[in-house]
Design a protein around this motif. Structure first.
Motif, PDB file in Angstrom:
ATOM      1  N   TYR A  71       0.752  -1.212  -0.205  1.00 41.98           N
ATOM      2  CA  TYR A  71       0.095   0.038   0.098  1.00 41.98           C
ATOM      3  C   TYR A  71       0.749   1.209  -0.110  1.00 41.98           C
ATOM      4  O   TYR A  71       1.773   1.483   0.834  1.00 41.98           O
ATOM      5  N   LEU A  72       0.717   1.962  -0.996  1.00 46.16           N
ATOM      6  CA  LEU A  72       1.515   3.481  -0.880  1.00 46.16           C
ATOM      7  C   LEU A  72       0.248   4.674  -1.160  1.00 46.16           C
ATOM      8  O   LEU A  72      -0.807   4.580  -1.707  1.00 46.16           O
ATOM      9  N   HIS A  73       0.628   5.456  -0.231  1.00 52.41           N
ATOM     10  CA  HIS A  73      -0.262   6.808  -0.229  1.00 52.41           C
ATOM     11  C   HIS A  73       0.743   7.849  -0.758  1.00 52.41           C
ATOM     12  O   HIS A  73       1.465   8.294   0.157  1.00 52.41           O
ATOM     13  N   VAL A  74       0.710   8.488  -1.800  1.00 49.13           N
ATOM     14  CA  VAL A  74       1.589   9.348  -2.139  1.00 49.13           C
ATOM     15  C   VAL A  74       1.060  10.809  -2.594  1.00 49.13           C
ATOM     16  O   VAL A  74      -0.166  10.692  -3.092  1.00 49.13           O
ATOM     17  N   HIS A  75       1.783  11.952  -1.984  1.00 48.91           N
ATOM     18  CA  HIS A  75       1.521  13.266  -2.132  1.00 48.91           C
ATOM     19  C   HIS A  75       2.523  13.926  -3.513  1.00 48.91           C
ATOM     20  O   HIS A  75       3.348  13.487  -3.613  1.00 48.91           O
ATOM     21  N   PRO A  76       1.788  14.794  -4.026  1.00 51.07           N
ATOM     22  CA  PRO A  76       2.507  15.493  -5.088  1.00 51.07           C
ATOM     23  C   PRO A  76       3.941  16.150  -4.929  1.00 51.07           C
ATOM     24  O   PRO A  76       4.100  16.622  -3.665  1.00 51.07           O
ATOM     25  N   MET A  77       4.820  16.096  -5.866  1.00 52.80           N
ATOM     26  CA  MET A  77       5.989  16.868  -5.633  1.00 52.80           C
ATOM     27  C   MET A  77       5.538  18.539  -5.233  1.00 52.80           C
ATOM     28  O   MET A  77       6.101  18.861  -4.436  1.00 52.80           O
ATOM     29  N   ASP A  78       4.706  18.796  -6.012  1.00 54.09           N
ATOM     30  CA  ASP A  78       4.272  20.333  -5.977  1.00 54.09           C
ATOM     31  C   ASP A  78       2.918  20.400  -5.392  1.00 54.09           C
ATOM     32  O   ASP A  78       2.005  20.311  -6.422  1.00 54.09           O
ATOM     33  N   GLU A  79       2.712  20.547  -4.121  1.00 53.86           N
ATOM     34  CA  GLU A  79       1.312  20.355  -3.731  1.00 53.86           C
ATOM     35  C   GLU A  79       0.347  21.594  -4.390  1.00 53.86           C
ATOM     36  O   GLU A  79      -0.826  21.411  -4.111  1.00 53.86           O
ATOM     37  N   LYS A  80       0.964  22.667  -4.610  1.00 52.03           N
ATOM     38  CA  LYS A  80       0.368  23.776  -5.023  1.00 52.03           C
ATOM     39  C   LYS A  80       0.206  23.926  -6.560  1.00 52.03           C
ATOM     40  O   LYS A  80      -0.522  24.754  -7.121  1.00 52.03           O
ATOM     41  N   ALA A  81       0.565  22.906  -7.435  1.00 54.64           N
ATOM     42  CA  ALA A  81       0.328  22.869  -8.703  1.00 54.64           C
ATOM     43  C   ALA A  81      -1.351  22.999  -8.958  1.00 54.64           C
ATOM     44  O   ALA A  81      -2.117  22.514  -8.229  1.00 54.64           O
ATOM     45  N   LYS A  82      -1.502  23.573 -10.272  1.00 49.99           N
ATOM     46  CA  LYS A  82      -3.114  23.845 -10.442  1.00 49.99           C
ATOM     47  C   LYS A  82      -3.127  23.007 -11.844  1.00 49.99           C
ATOM     48  O   LYS A  82      -4.302  22.944 -12.392  1.00 49.99           O
ATOM     49  N   GLY A  83      -2.504  22.107 -12.321  1.00 50.15           N
ATOM     50  CA  GLY A  83      -2.341  21.514 -13.566  1.00 50.15           C
ATOM     51  C   GLY A  83      -1.749  22.267 -14.770  1.00 50.15           C
ATOM     52  O   GLY A  83      -1.045  23.549 -14.485  1.00 50.15           O
ATOM     53  N   PRO A  84      -1.738  21.739 -15.740  1.00 45.08           N
ATOM     54  CA  PRO A  84      -2.303  20.676 -16.528  1.00 45.08           C
ATOM     55  C   PRO A  84      -1.313  19.526 -15.942  1.00 45.08           C
ATOM     56  O   PRO A  84      -2.130  18.370 -16.129  1.00 45.08           O
ATOM     57  N   GLU A  85      -0.357  19.490 -15.293  1.00 48.43           N
ATOM     58  CA  GLU A  85       0.514  18.481 -14.889  1.00 48.43           C
ATOM     59  C   GLU A  85       0.476  18.390 -13.300  1.00 48.43           C
ATOM     60  O   GLU A  85       0.246  19.245 -12.548  1.00 48.43           O
ATOM     61  N   ALA A  86       0.413  17.067 -12.859  1.00 47.32           N
ATOM     62  CA  ALA A  86       0.485  16.840 -11.411  1.00 47.32           C
ATOM     63  C   ALA A  86       1.522  15.652 -11.392  1.00 47.32           C
ATOM     64  O   ALA A  86       1.293  14.536 -12.101  1.00 47.32           O
ATOM     65  N   GLN A  87       2.594  15.807 -10.685  1.00 47.95           N
ATOM     66  CA  GLN A  87       3.714  14.909 -10.653  1.00 47.95           C
ATOM     67  C   GLN A  87       3.844  14.351  -9.138  1.00 47.95           C
ATOM     68  O   GLN A  87       3.786  15.037  -7.990  1.00 47.95           O
ATOM     69  N   PHE A  88       4.078  13.034  -9.266  1.00 42.98           N
ATOM     70  CA  PHE A  88       4.065  12.095  -7.861  1.00 42.98           C
ATOM     71  C   PHE A  88       5.454  11.304  -8.055  1.00 42.98           C
ATOM     72  O   PHE A  88       5.557  10.531  -8.788  1.00 42.98           O
ATOM     73  N   MET A  89       6.158  11.309  -7.072  1.00 45.78           N
ATOM     74  CA  MET A  89       7.226  10.301  -7.074  1.00 45.78           C
ATOM     75  C   MET A  89       7.012   9.192  -6.168  1.00 45.78           C
ATOM     76  O   MET A  89       6.449   9.281  -4.984  1.00 45.78           O
ATOM     77  N   THR A  90       7.319   7.980  -6.610  1.00 45.77           N
ATOM     78  CA  THR A  90       7.048   6.876  -5.656  1.00 45.77           C
ATOM     79  C   THR A  90       8.011   5.735  -6.182  1.00 45.77           C
ATOM     80  O   THR A  90       8.746   5.696  -7.191  1.00 45.77           O
TER      81      THR A  90
END
Ligand SMILES: [Cu+2]
Length: 289
Positions: free
Chosen positions: A240-259
């Motif tokens: 089980y992995l629960h991942v939060h974004p690299m840049d939490e304040k991003a608004k799109g169109p991209e959202a990036q998560f590292m895991t």
């Protein structure tokens, strides 16, 4: 003895640095903090991954979750009360929790075949007890995951299998998708994962656009304090992995998560985003070599 003190001092320096990096997410060992990832069963040496919130070293408090369903045998489509009491290793209630993405406890529920997914927030009733009433859609086995941070300790995940009575549709094993693009609620979402392989850090990049106009979406709203939330489970619902974004304040169109996918196999990845006050969930199934 002296050696220990030195080691601890070095460790707390490292952890303090880790905390300072909270929103940096530059990768590397200290960057884990920025990724906001927690695993249910951290590999050896990763236990302190979340220490350093607030810039100080914290010791892991060993806690357990005591689950109670009402009715004890939940029925498909019927109200089911889920009560979770967090206790310390002596069975005493743990009473204080840090806010983690705006909530004290996050509850994820999945069906055994991973076709059903829900992310809800039980209410804190005091004395370590969290409660929520929910409905599970069909009969069969479900796994529930509780994510919480006891104050002074680190992010913790505890899980429980439950059996729901009632008609169960034939289980459908998650099938890896060859094309990681789909339309959900009028939005076209694609997921790009470069160099997907077990045991190494990989970047999950979501790209969101309007399905009708193809215009990139640039007005994603924070949902629980971040542009998105990603939950990942392997086929057996063990990893089980629960991942939060690299840049939490991003608004799109991209959202990036590292895991890091702990081992090879089939995984389902749920991305949760919000636009126009409405949240939406996009699931993808991948095969990790
Ligand atoms: Cu949550």
């Amino acid at each position: 003895m002296k050696k220990w003190i030195v080691t601890l001092a070095v460790l707390s320096l490292v952890l303090a640095g880790c905390g300072a990096n909270k929103n940096g997410g530059t990768g590397g060992a200290a960057g884990h903090e920025g990724h906001g990832q927690h695993q249910e069963t951290p590999a050896a040496g990763q236990k302190d991954e979340h220490a350093g919130h607030g810039g100080e070293a914290k010791t892991e408090l060993s806690t357990k979750a005591v689950w109670k369903m009402n009715p004890a045998q939940p029925q498909a489509g019927q109200d089911t009360s889920v009560s979770i009491q967090i206790q310390d290793d002596k069975g005493q209630p743990v009473e204080k929790f840090d806010l983690n993405h705006e909530k004290q406890l996050h509850l994820i529920a999945v069906s055994k075949d991973l076709s059903y997914f829900d992310h809800i927030h039980p209410e804190y009733k005091g004395k370590g007890v969290f409660e929520i009433t929910t409905k599970l859609p069909a009969g069969g086995a479900y796994k529930l995951f509780a994510d919480y941070v006891p104050t002074g300790s680190t992010a913790t995940t505890k899980s429980e299998w439950i059996q729901v009575g009632g008609g169960a549709p034939a289980a459908k094993a998650p099938e890896p998708e060859s094309k990681l693009t789909k339309v959900v609620d009028g939005k076209e979402i694609s997921l790009q994962i470069d160099g997907l392989a077990a045991g190494k850090e990989v970047m999950l990049t979501y790209h969101l656009s309007d399905a009708a106009t193809k215009k990139p979406i640039e007005n994603l709203e924070p949902y629980l304090g971040a542009v998105g939330h990603v939950v990942i489970l392997d086929e057996a619902a063990e990893q089980y992995l629960h991942v939060h974004p690299m840049d939490e304040k991003a608004k799109g169109p991209e959202a990036q998560f590292m895991t890091t996918f702990p081992k090879s196999g089939i995984y389902k990845i749920w991305g949760q985003f919000q636009q126009g006050g409405k949240t939406f969930i996009v699931p993808f199934v991948v095969k990790v070599p």
